[in-house]
Design a protein around this motif. Structure first.
Motif, short mmCIF file in Angstrom:
data_model
loop_
_atom_site.label_atom_id
_atom_site.label_comp_id
_atom_site.label_asym_id
_atom_site.label_seq_id
_atom_site.Cartn_x
_atom_site.Cartn_y
_atom_site.Cartn_z
N ILE A 226 0.83 -1.20 0.00
CA ILE A 226 0.00 0.00 0.00
C ILE A 226 0.86 1.25 0.00
O ILE A 226 1.99 1.26 0.49
N ASN A 227 0.31 2.29 -0.59
CA ASN A 227 0.95 3.60 -0.60
C ASN A 227 -0.17 4.63 -0.53
O ASN A 227 -1.17 4.50 -1.23
N PHE A 228 -0.01 5.62 0.36
CA PHE A 228 -1.07 6.60 0.60
C PHE A 228 -2.42 5.90 0.84
O PHE A 228 -3.45 6.32 0.32
N GLY A 229 -2.39 4.80 1.58
CA GLY A 229 -3.62 4.10 1.97
C GLY A 229 -4.23 3.21 0.92
O GLY A 229 -5.16 2.45 1.18
N LYS A 230 -3.70 3.28 -0.31
CA LYS A 230 -4.28 2.50 -1.42
C LYS A 230 -3.42 1.31 -1.76
O LYS A 230 -2.19 1.40 -1.72
N LYS A 231 -4.09 0.25 -2.20
CA LYS A 231 -3.31 -0.91 -2.66
C LYS A 231 -2.69 -0.57 -4.02
O LYS A 231 -3.38 -0.13 -4.94
N ILE A 232 -1.36 -0.77 -4.12
CA ILE A 232 -0.73 -0.52 -5.42
C ILE A 232 -0.25 -1.82 -6.07
O ILE A 232 0.06 -1.85 -7.26
N ALA A 233 -0.17 -2.90 -5.29
CA ALA A 233 0.22 -4.19 -5.87
C ALA A 233 -0.14 -5.30 -4.89
O ALA A 233 -0.27 -5.06 -3.69
N GLU A 234 -0.28 -6.51 -5.42
CA GLU A 234 -0.40 -7.68 -4.55
C GLU A 234 0.13 -8.88 -5.30
O GLU A 234 0.20 -8.89 -6.53
N GLY A 235 0.53 -9.89 -4.54
CA GLY A 235 1.04 -11.11 -5.17
C GLY A 235 2.10 -11.76 -4.32
O GLY A 235 2.31 -11.38 -3.17
N THR A 236 2.79 -12.72 -4.91
CA THR A 236 3.87 -13.39 -4.19
C THR A 236 5.04 -12.40 -4.09
O THR A 236 5.15 -11.48 -4.90
N PRO A 237 5.93 -12.59 -3.11
CA PRO A 237 7.00 -11.60 -2.90
C PRO A 237 7.85 -11.34 -4.14
O PRO A 237 8.17 -10.18 -4.43
N ASP A 238 8.19 -12.37 -4.90
CA ASP A 238 9.06 -12.11 -6.06
C ASP A 238 8.35 -11.29 -7.13
O ASP A 238 8.95 -10.43 -7.78
N ILE A 239 7.07 -11.52 -7.29
CA ILE A 239 6.31 -10.75 -8.29
C ILE A 239 6.17 -9.30 -7.83
O ILE A 239 6.40 -8.36 -8.61
N VAL A 240 5.85 -9.12 -6.57
CA VAL A 240 5.66 -7.77 -6.03
C VAL A 240 6.94 -6.96 -6.09
O VAL A 240 6.95 -5.78 -6.42
N GLN A 241 8.06 -7.61 -5.79
CA GLN A 241 9.34 -6.92 -5.75
C GLN A 241 9.74 -6.35 -7.11
O GLN A 241 10.43 -5.33 -7.18
N ALA A 242 9.28 -7.02 -8.16
CA ALA A 242 9.64 -6.58 -9.51
C ALA A 242 8.62 -5.62 -10.11
O ALA A 242 8.77 -5.15 -11.24
N ASP A 243 7.57 -5.32 -9.36
CA ASP A 243 6.48 -4.49 -9.88
C ASP A 243 6.92 -3.02 -9.95
O ASP A 243 7.32 -2.43 -8.95
N PRO A 244 6.84 -2.41 -11.15
CA PRO A 244 7.29 -1.02 -11.30
C PRO A 244 6.60 -0.06 -10.34
O PRO A 244 7.24 0.87 -9.82
N ALA A 245 5.32 -0.27 -10.06
CA ALA A 245 4.59 0.64 -9.16
C ALA A 245 5.16 0.58 -7.75
O ALA A 245 5.23 1.58 -7.04
N VAL A 246 5.62 -0.62 -7.37
CA VAL A 246 6.18 -0.80 -6.03
C VAL A 246 7.54 -0.13 -5.95
O VAL A 246 7.86 0.61 -5.01
N ILE A 247 8.36 -0.36 -6.98
CA ILE A 247 9.70 0.25 -7.02
C ILE A 247 9.58 1.77 -6.97
O ILE A 247 10.25 2.44 -6.21
N GLU A 248 8.66 2.27 -7.77
CA GLU A 248 8.42 3.72 -7.83
C GLU A 248 8.01 4.27 -6.46
O GLU A 248 8.51 5.30 -6.00
N ALA A 249 7.11 3.57 -5.76
CA ALA A 249 6.62 4.03 -4.46
C ALA A 249 7.77 4.12 -3.46
O ALA A 249 7.87 5.07 -2.69
N TYR A 250 8.65 3.12 -3.50
CA TYR A 250 9.76 3.11 -2.55
C TYR A 250 10.84 4.11 -2.93
O TYR A 250 11.43 4.75 -2.07
N LEU A 251 11.08 4.27 -4.24
CA LEU A 251 12.09 5.24 -4.67
C LEU A 251 11.65 6.65 -4.36
O LEU A 251 12.45 7.51 -4.02
N GLY A 252 10.34 6.86 -4.43
CA GLY A 252 9.78 8.19 -4.19
C GLY A 252 9.67 8.53 -2.71
O GLY A 252 9.25 9.61 -2.35
N SER A 253 9.99 7.57 -1.84
CA SER A 253 9.90 7.83 -0.41
C SER A 253 11.31 7.88 0.17
O SER A 253 12.28 7.55 -0.50
N ASP A 254 11.41 8.28 1.45
CA ASP A 254 12.74 8.29 2.07
C ASP A 254 12.98 6.97 2.79
O ASP A 254 13.81 6.86 3.67
#
Ligand SMILES: Nc1ncnc2c1ncn2[C@@H]1O[C@H](COP(=O)(O)OP(=O)(O)OP(=O)(O)O)[C@@H](O)[C@H]1O
Ligand SMILES: [Mg+2]
Length: 258
Positions: A226-254
């Motif tokens: 989740i990011n800003f309260g919303k689900k941005i991805a779901e799945g098994t850990p390896d799938i989620v880790q490679a998800d561009p939306a997830v990478i973007e959310a973490y890169l955009g945070s501190d």
């Protein structure tokens, strides 16, 4: 077993103008080790507060084993077998390790306070079986050496184990852990991974928030991000880790833990 699910449907929680959890849905199946991840302030703890009745959601619903628990107060949620630990440890610091674990038994006890003054055969038997459970949990969490020590004097990693032991003393079917690896060193984190597996072997479903990605990747079978309260991805850990939306959310945070 299939009915033993936790189902969140379109859950929304606001604090004034801030939407901390926004239209969030996910399902935790019986026996799963399920992870919730997301940057700092994403709304993860608030989700747990909604489930456990601390901050009921304004919209949406939460079902457990087919029952609507959306509006239940915390003690009623706990009675139904859902118990949690907190991001910041909450223990009775002056009390011993064993007494802290015993406090988790109160929720199970059918005895009134008067049984402490006028014990009946049934209250004595209850008390004895409660101490049996405490002894088993001291062993399970390798806490026997600290049983009579005041919790406040113990190292952080040990306090974390006491907290989990106290939660398990309620005999939950769903254990909710809010950042169980926070503040642990590498060895303690490895031990925690092993402990989480052993807790699952007891038949307990586990829902956890965690920033330590080694732990997340190793133990969780399914993740919601989740990011800003919303689900941005779901799945098994390896799938989620490679998800561009997830990478973007973490890169955009501190948040550099991911
Ligand atoms: N009781 C509250 N009153 C007002 N705002 C709150 C309250 N609890 C949480 N919030 C706000 O809701 C948002 C989500 O907070 P939450 O604690 O759920 O995030 P989190 O994902 O657990 O973050 P962290 O990784 O830092 O623990 C934040 O903006 C926070 O300030
Ligand atoms: Mg949190």
């Amino acid at each position: 077993m299939t009915s033993s699910n936790l189902i969140l449907t379109n859950v929304t929680k606001r604090f004034g103008g801030l939407t901390a959890v926004d239209d969030l849905s996910f399902t935790v199946k019986a026996g799963q080790i399920y992870g919730i991840i997301g940057p700092n302030g994403a709304g993860k703890t608030t989700v747990f507060n909604c489930i456990t009745g601390i901050h009921p959601c304004e919209e949406g619903s939460i079902h457990w084993n087919g029952e609507d628990i959306t509006r239940l107060p915390p003690h009623k949620v706990a009675e139904r077998g859902i118990v949690r630990t907190f991001q910041t440890i909450r223990l009775f610091e002056q009390m011993s390790v064993a007494e802290n674990i015993m406090s988790g038994r109160h929720i199970k006890s059918k005895q009134g306070w008067w049984n402490g003054i006028f014990p009946t055969p049934s209250s004595r038997a209850d008390e004895e079986s409660n101490w049996d459970v405490v002894a088993e949990l001291l062993h399970f969490f390798d806490l026997e050496a600290y049983a009579v020590k005041p919790v406040g004097a113990l190292a952080y990693g040990i306090q974390r184990r006491v907290e989990m032991a106290r939660a398990l003393a309620t005999e939950p079917s769903l254990l909710i852990l809010d950042e169980p690896a926070a503040g642990l060193n590498e060895n303690e984190t490895q031990e925690l991974i092993d402990t989480i597996y052993r807790i699952r072997q007891r038949g307990v479903t586990i829902l956890l928030i965690e920033h330590d990605m080694d732990l997340v990747m190793e133990v969780t079978e399914y993740l919601t991000v989740i990011n800003f309260g919303k689900k941005i991805a779901e799945g098994t850990p390896d799938i989620v880790q490679a998800d561009p939306a997830v990478i973007e959310a973490y890169l955009g945070s501190d948040d550099d833990d991911f």
